[in-house]
Design a protein around this motif. Structure first.
Motif, PDB file in Angstrom:
ATOM      1  N   THR A 107       0.859  -1.184   0.000  1.00 14.49           N
ATOM      2  CA  THR A 107       0.000   0.000   0.000  1.00 14.49           C
ATOM      3  C   THR A 107       0.895   1.233   0.000  1.00 14.49           C
ATOM      4  O   THR A 107       2.121   1.121  -0.003  1.00 14.49           O
ATOM      5  CB  THR A 107      -0.958  -0.006   1.214  1.00 14.49           C
ATOM      6  N   TRP A 111      -2.243   6.418  -1.338  1.00 11.01           N
ATOM      7  CA  TRP A 111      -3.480   5.661  -1.609  1.00 11.01           C
ATOM      8  C   TRP A 111      -4.410   5.754  -0.391  1.00 11.01           C
ATOM      9  O   TRP A 111      -5.593   6.050  -0.546  1.00 11.01           O
ATOM     10  CB  TRP A 111      -3.183   4.188  -1.915  1.00 11.01           C
ATOM     11  N   ARG A 126      -8.003   7.611  -0.714  1.00 16.05           N
ATOM     12  CA  ARG A 126      -9.206   6.770  -0.761  1.00 16.05           C
ATOM     13  C   ARG A 126      -9.998   6.793   0.549  1.00 16.05           C
ATOM     14  O   ARG A 126     -11.183   6.472   0.558  1.00 16.05           O
ATOM     15  CB  ARG A 126      -8.860   5.302  -1.094  1.00 16.05           C
ATOM     16  N   CYS A 144     -20.652  -0.368  13.909  1.00 11.21           N
ATOM     17  CA  CYS A 144     -20.302   1.067  13.976  1.00 11.21           C
ATOM     18  C   CYS A 144     -21.451   1.928  14.486  1.00 11.21           C
ATOM     19  O   CYS A 144     -21.240   3.080  14.879  1.00 11.21           O
ATOM     20  CB  CYS A 144     -19.848   1.555  12.612  1.00 11.21           C
ATOM     21  N   ARG A 180      -4.732  -5.848   2.794  1.00  7.87           N
ATOM     22  CA  ARG A 180      -4.645  -4.395   2.605  1.00  7.87           C
ATOM     23  C   ARG A 180      -6.012  -3.736   2.400  1.00  7.87           C
ATOM     24  O   ARG A 180      -6.165  -2.532   2.569  1.00  7.87           O
ATOM     25  CB  ARG A 180      -3.728  -4.056   1.429  1.00  7.87           C
ATOM     26  N   ASN A 181      -7.021  -4.556   2.002  1.00 10.45           N
ATOM     27  CA  ASN A 181      -8.369  -3.996   1.826  1.00 10.45           C
ATOM     28  C   ASN A 181      -8.967  -3.494   3.131  1.00 10.45           C
ATOM     29  O   ASN A 181      -9.864  -2.656   3.124  1.00 10.45           O
ATOM     30  CB  ASN A 181      -9.311  -5.058   1.241  1.00 10.45           C
ATOM     31  N   VAL A 216      -5.757  -1.127   6.607  1.00 11.86           N
ATOM     32  CA  VAL A 216      -5.358   0.290   6.612  1.00 11.86           C
ATOM     33  C   VAL A 216      -6.455   1.174   7.213  1.00 11.86           C
ATOM     34  O   VAL A 216      -6.235   2.367   7.424  1.00 11.86           O
ATOM     35  CB  VAL A 216      -5.025   0.777   5.177  1.00 11.86           C
ATOM     36  N   GLY A 274     -15.613  -3.500   0.367  1.00 11.71           N
ATOM     37  CA  GLY A 274     -15.525  -2.053   0.600  1.00 11.71           C
ATOM     38  C   GLY A 274     -16.441  -1.185  -0.236  1.00 11.71           C
ATOM     39  O   GLY A 274     -17.182  -0.367   0.300  1.00 11.71           O
ATOM     40  N   SER A 275     -16.429  -1.359  -1.568  1.00 13.56           N
ATOM     41  CA  SER A 275     -17.172  -0.392  -2.375  1.00 13.56           C
ATOM     42  C   SER A 275     -18.691  -0.572  -2.230  1.00 13.56           C
ATOM     43  O   SER A 275     -19.440   0.404  -2.257  1.00 13.56           O
ATOM     44  CB  SER A 275     -16.725  -0.403  -3.837  1.00 13.56           C
ATOM     45  N   HIS A 305     -20.193   8.983  11.892  1.00 17.16           N
ATOM     46  CA  HIS A 305     -19.249   7.873  12.019  1.00 17.16           C
ATOM     47  C   HIS A 305     -18.085   8.123  11.064  1.00 17.16           C
ATOM     48  O   HIS A 305     -18.282   8.538   9.921  1.00 17.16           O
ATOM     49  CB  HIS A 305     -19.960   6.564  11.672  1.00 17.16           C
ATOM     50  N   ALA A 308     -15.769   6.587   8.915  1.00 17.45           N
ATOM     51  CA  ALA A 308     -15.344   5.385   8.179  1.00 17.45           C
ATOM     52  C   ALA A 308     -14.507   5.753   6.971  1.00 17.45           C
ATOM     53  O   ALA A 308     -13.590   5.020   6.597  1.00 17.45           O
ATOM     54  CB  ALA A 308     -16.547   4.575   7.731  1.00 17.45           C
ATOM     55  N   ASN A 309     -14.842   6.893   6.362  1.00 15.93           N
ATOM     56  CA  ASN A 309     -14.142   7.298   5.142  1.00 15.93           C
ATOM     57  C   ASN A 309     -14.467   8.768   4.894  1.00 15.93           C
ATOM     58  O   ASN A 309     -15.637   9.153   4.905  1.00 15.93           O
ATOM     59  CB  ASN A 309     -14.635   6.432   3.972  1.00 15.93           C
ATOM     60  N   ARG A 341     -14.535  10.354   2.266  1.00 16.59           N
ATOM     61  CA  ARG A 341     -15.391  10.537   1.079  1.00 16.59           C
ATOM     62  C   ARG A 341     -16.860  10.262   1.410  1.00 16.59           C
ATOM     63  O   ARG A 341     -17.747  10.876   0.838  1.00 16.59           O
ATOM     64  CB  ARG A 341     -14.900   9.648  -0.074  1.00 16.59           C
ATOM     65  N   ILE A 342     -17.112   9.345   2.352  1.00 20.74           N
ATOM     66  CA  ILE A 342     -18.505   9.106   2.800  1.00 20.74           C
ATOM     67  C   ILE A 342     -18.999  10.351   3.540  1.00 20.74           C
ATOM     68  O   ILE A 342     -20.122  10.823   3.330  1.00 20.74           O
ATOM     69  CB  ILE A 342     -18.590   7.866   3.730  1.00 20.74           C
ATOM     70  N   ASN A 384     -11.021   4.327  11.356  1.00 19.20           N
ATOM     71  CA  ASN A 384     -12.373   3.861  11.681  1.00 19.20           C
ATOM     72  C   ASN A 384     -12.312   3.053  12.981  1.00 19.20           C
ATOM     73  O   ASN A 384     -11.749   1.957  12.996  1.00 19.20           O
ATOM     74  CB  ASN A 384     -12.883   3.006  10.516  1.00 19.20           C
TER      75      ASN A 384
HETATM   76  O1  UT7 Z   1     -17.405   1.357   9.263  1.00 17.58           O
HETATM   77  C1  UT7 Z   1     -18.458   0.664   8.702  1.00 17.58           C
HETATM   78  C2  UT7 Z   1     -18.631   0.874   7.317  1.00 17.58           C
HETATM   79  N1  UT7 Z   1     -17.404   0.828   6.560  1.00 17.58           N
HETATM   80  C3  UT7 Z   1     -17.301   1.640   5.553  1.00 17.58           C
HETATM   81  O2  UT7 Z   1     -18.161   2.461   5.386  1.00 17.58           O
HETATM   82  C4  UT7 Z   1     -16.128   1.478   4.614  1.00 17.58           C
HETATM   83  C5  UT7 Z   1     -16.626   1.674   3.215  1.00 17.58           C
HETATM   84  N2  UT7 Z   1     -15.667   1.472   2.156  1.00 17.58           N
HETATM   85  C6  UT7 Z   1     -14.592   2.285   1.953  1.00 17.58           C
HETATM   86  O3  UT7 Z   1     -14.293   3.143   2.748  1.00 17.58           O
HETATM   87  C7  UT7 Z   1     -13.835   2.122   0.657  1.00 17.58           C
HETATM   88  O4  UT7 Z   1     -14.548   1.263  -0.193  1.00 17.58           O
HETATM   89  C8  UT7 Z   1     -12.386   1.601   0.815  1.00 17.58           C
HETATM   90  C9  UT7 Z   1     -11.507   2.679   1.439  1.00 17.58           C
HETATM   91  C10 UT7 Z   1     -12.385   0.349   1.671  1.00 17.58           C
HETATM   92  C11 UT7 Z   1     -11.799   1.247  -0.543  1.00 17.58           C
HETATM   93  O5  UT7 Z   1     -11.885   2.352  -1.431  1.00 17.58           O
HETATM   94  P1  UT7 Z   1     -12.473   2.159  -2.900  1.00 17.58           P
HETATM   95  O6  UT7 Z   1     -12.326   3.436  -3.601  1.00 17.58           O
HETATM   96  O7  UT7 Z   1     -13.866   1.620  -2.752  1.00 17.58           O
HETATM   97  O8  UT7 Z   1     -11.488   1.113  -3.523  1.00 17.58           O
HETATM   98  P2  UT7 Z   1     -11.814  -0.340  -4.125  1.00 17.58           P
HETATM   99  O9  UT7 Z   1     -12.218  -1.290  -3.066  1.00 17.58           O
HETATM  100  O10 UT7 Z   1     -12.737  -0.169  -5.277  1.00 17.58           O
HETATM  101  O11 UT7 Z   1     -10.385  -0.770  -4.654  1.00 17.58           O
HETATM  102  C12 UT7 Z   1      -9.738  -0.060  -5.679  1.00 17.58           C
HETATM  103  C13 UT7 Z   1      -8.375  -0.660  -5.905  1.00 17.58           C
HETATM  104  C14 UT7 Z   1      -8.382  -2.178  -6.043  1.00 17.58           C
HETATM  105  O12 UT7 Z   1      -7.477  -2.515  -7.060  1.00 17.58           O
HETATM  106  P3  UT7 Z   1      -7.988  -2.951  -8.536  1.00 17.58           P
HETATM  107  O13 UT7 Z   1      -8.821  -4.177  -8.293  1.00 17.58           O
HETATM  108  O14 UT7 Z   1      -8.785  -1.781  -9.033  1.00 17.58           O
HETATM  109  O15 UT7 Z   1      -6.723  -3.180  -9.265  1.00 17.58           O
HETATM  110  C15 UT7 Z   1      -7.836  -2.647  -4.710  1.00 17.58           C
HETATM  111  O16 UT7 Z   1      -7.138  -3.874  -4.820  1.00 17.58           O
HETATM  112  O17 UT7 Z   1      -7.511  -0.357  -4.816  1.00 17.58           O
HETATM  113  C16 UT7 Z   1      -6.875  -1.545  -4.371  1.00 17.58           C
HETATM  114  N3  UT7 Z   1      -6.619  -1.443  -2.955  1.00 17.58           N
HETATM  115  C17 UT7 Z   1      -5.507  -0.891  -2.443  1.00 17.58           C
HETATM  116  N4  UT7 Z   1      -4.426  -0.348  -3.019  1.00 17.58           N
HETATM  117  C18 UT7 Z   1      -3.475   0.144  -2.208  1.00 17.58           C
HETATM  118  C19 UT7 Z   1      -7.420  -1.829  -1.923  1.00 17.58           C
HETATM  119  N5  UT7 Z   1      -6.836  -1.540  -0.758  1.00 17.58           N
HETATM  120  C20 UT7 Z   1      -5.652  -0.967  -1.048  1.00 17.58           C
HETATM  121  C21 UT7 Z   1      -4.618  -0.443  -0.265  1.00 17.58           C
HETATM  122  N6  UT7 Z   1      -3.557   0.103  -0.887  1.00 17.58           N
HETATM  123  N7  UT7 Z   1      -4.667  -0.462   1.087  1.00 17.58           N
END
Ligand code: UT7
Length: 329
Positions: free
Chosen positions: A32, A36, A40, A116, A155-156, A159, A221-222, A256, A258-259, A261-262, A286
């Motif tokens: 990571t 990033w 994100r 949460c 890593r999903n 972090v 995540g998404s 809360h 969590a992100n 962007r949320i 979070n």
């Molecule tokens: O607390 C309760 C509720 N929780 C939430 O509300 C969390 C909600 N979700 C999120 O905050 C976001 O979805 C995340 C921060 C978890 C992820 O952000 P995203 O913009 O949705 O990214 P994504 O899951 O669509 O992943 C995009 C890319 C993927 O690569 P490919 O498949 O596009 O090549 C992931 O493998 O980012 C990659 N990725 C990372 N890269 C670097 C995922 N985690 C990481 C990382 N470092 N730590």
């Protein structure tokens, strides 16, 4: 005629462990980057417990501060509600352990498992008991030791999470102020999007599933992201409208964390400037049920909440669960 009773927050407290884990530290553990994670999620660092510190320890520290601010001795509390998905034990509840640490007996004690949204669920339970007249003083805590249920090679998820606790003392008052309304909801059909697959009674821990690291949080995540934005907007609007208000009449939203962007999407949907939305995700990540009470305590101690002002607390989490509370100070 009996006067109407309102539940009022008379003290808040929070505790986060001193040990800081930065994005740069995480770069050494998983594939990571600091860029990033910040772009994100908005997270720069999070707090992690030292081995030996458990949820009840952090809950105890936060509770002591909240009780002192409320001017209450622990023995004056009628009910302890702990929101957590990281209890010290499966049995008994963390509320029972906390009660013992506070050296009190003969208090009602319960944990609330709403991920949460746990603190807001707890606050709603406290409000209902106070309005009913059954209890006068309730201690509500949101606490998590998420570092113990995090897969540090994924890593999903790794972090995103941090440890901490926040507490509030809720007391009965006849003045028209305090928690004016709460809203709670959930959707268990989406449970698999954010869950721990093993370790309960359905799939007990085995050497095989532990080797596969299935005892840790898994999150899509998404998908969770999209539901979180929609549900938090819905919950905030619901509690605001129920009080006969509109979003621009709210002085501070404590969401809360969590992100980022949320949080920004929520502010945009409520047509509120970010100055009216409290953010500390950059420092704590979070912390699940602890995030709202930690943020609320910080906002109060920074003087962002004045007498007469209106605050909305809003959260979304695994389950799914979501909820909100409207407070007039
Ligand atoms: O607390 C309760 C509720 N929780 C939430 O509300 C969390 C909600 N979700 C999120 O905050 C976001 O979805 C995340 C921060 C978890 C992820 O952000 P995203 O913009 O949705 O990214 P994504 O899951 O669509 O992943 C995009 C890319 C993927 O690569 P490919 O498949 O596009 O090549 C992931 O493998 O980012 C990659 N990725 C990372 N890269 C670097 C995922 N985690 C990481 C990382 N470092 N730590």
């Amino acid at each position: 005629m009996n006067k109407k009773i309102y539940p009022y927050i008379t003290g808040t407290g929070s505790f986060t462990p001193p040990k800081i884990l930065t994005n740069f530290d995480l770069e050494k553990i998983v594939e990571t980057s600091n860029e990033w994670i910040i772009s994100r999620s908005g997270i720069k660092e999070r707090r992690i417990v030292e081995d030996g510190t458990v949820s009840s320890d952090m809950a105890f520290e936060a509770s002591k501060i909240a009780l002192k601010e409320a001017g209450l001795e622990p023995g004056q509390i009628d009910l302890i509600v702990v929101g957590t998905v990281t209890p010290d034990y499966l049995l008994p509840s963390t509320a029972c352990i906390l009660q013992d640490k506070l050296k009190i007996k003969n208090t009602a004690v319960m944990d609330v498992v709403a991920a949460c949204s746990g603190f807001i669920y707890g606050l709603s339970v406290a409000s209902a008991f106070i309005i009913s007249g059954q209890f006068k003083s309730v201690l509500v805590i949101g606490v998590e030791t998420l570092s113990k249920i995090t897969n540090w090679s994924d890593r999903n998820t790794c972090v995103l999470f941090g440890d901490g606790a926040g507490a509030a003392v809720v007391q009965a008052t006849t003045e028209e102020k305090g928690i004016l309304g709460t809203f709670l909801s959930g959707d268990g059909s989406l449970a698999n999007l954010l869950h721990i697959p093993v370790g309960g009674t359905k799939v007990p821990l085995t050497k095989e599933n532990v080797d596969l690291k299935q005892q840790y949080i898994q999150m899509a995540g998404s998908e969770v992201f999209k539901s979180a934005v929609r549900a938090m907007e819905d919950a905030a609007i619901h509690v605001i409208q129920k009080a006969g208000l509109s979003p621009e009449e709210i002085d501070l939203v404590v969401p809360h964390q969590a992100n980022i962007r949320i949080i920004e999407a929520l502010a945009k949907r409520l047509k509120l400037p970010m100055e009216k939305v409290y953010v500390n995700i950059d420092r704590f990540g979070n912390t699940s049920s602890a995030s709202v009470p930690i943020a609320l305590d910080e906002a109060r101690k920074k003087g962002l909440i004045q007498e007469g002002s209106r605050t909305v607390l809003v959260a979304f989490g695994g389950g799914f669960t979501w909820g909100s509370a409207l407070i007039k100070w």
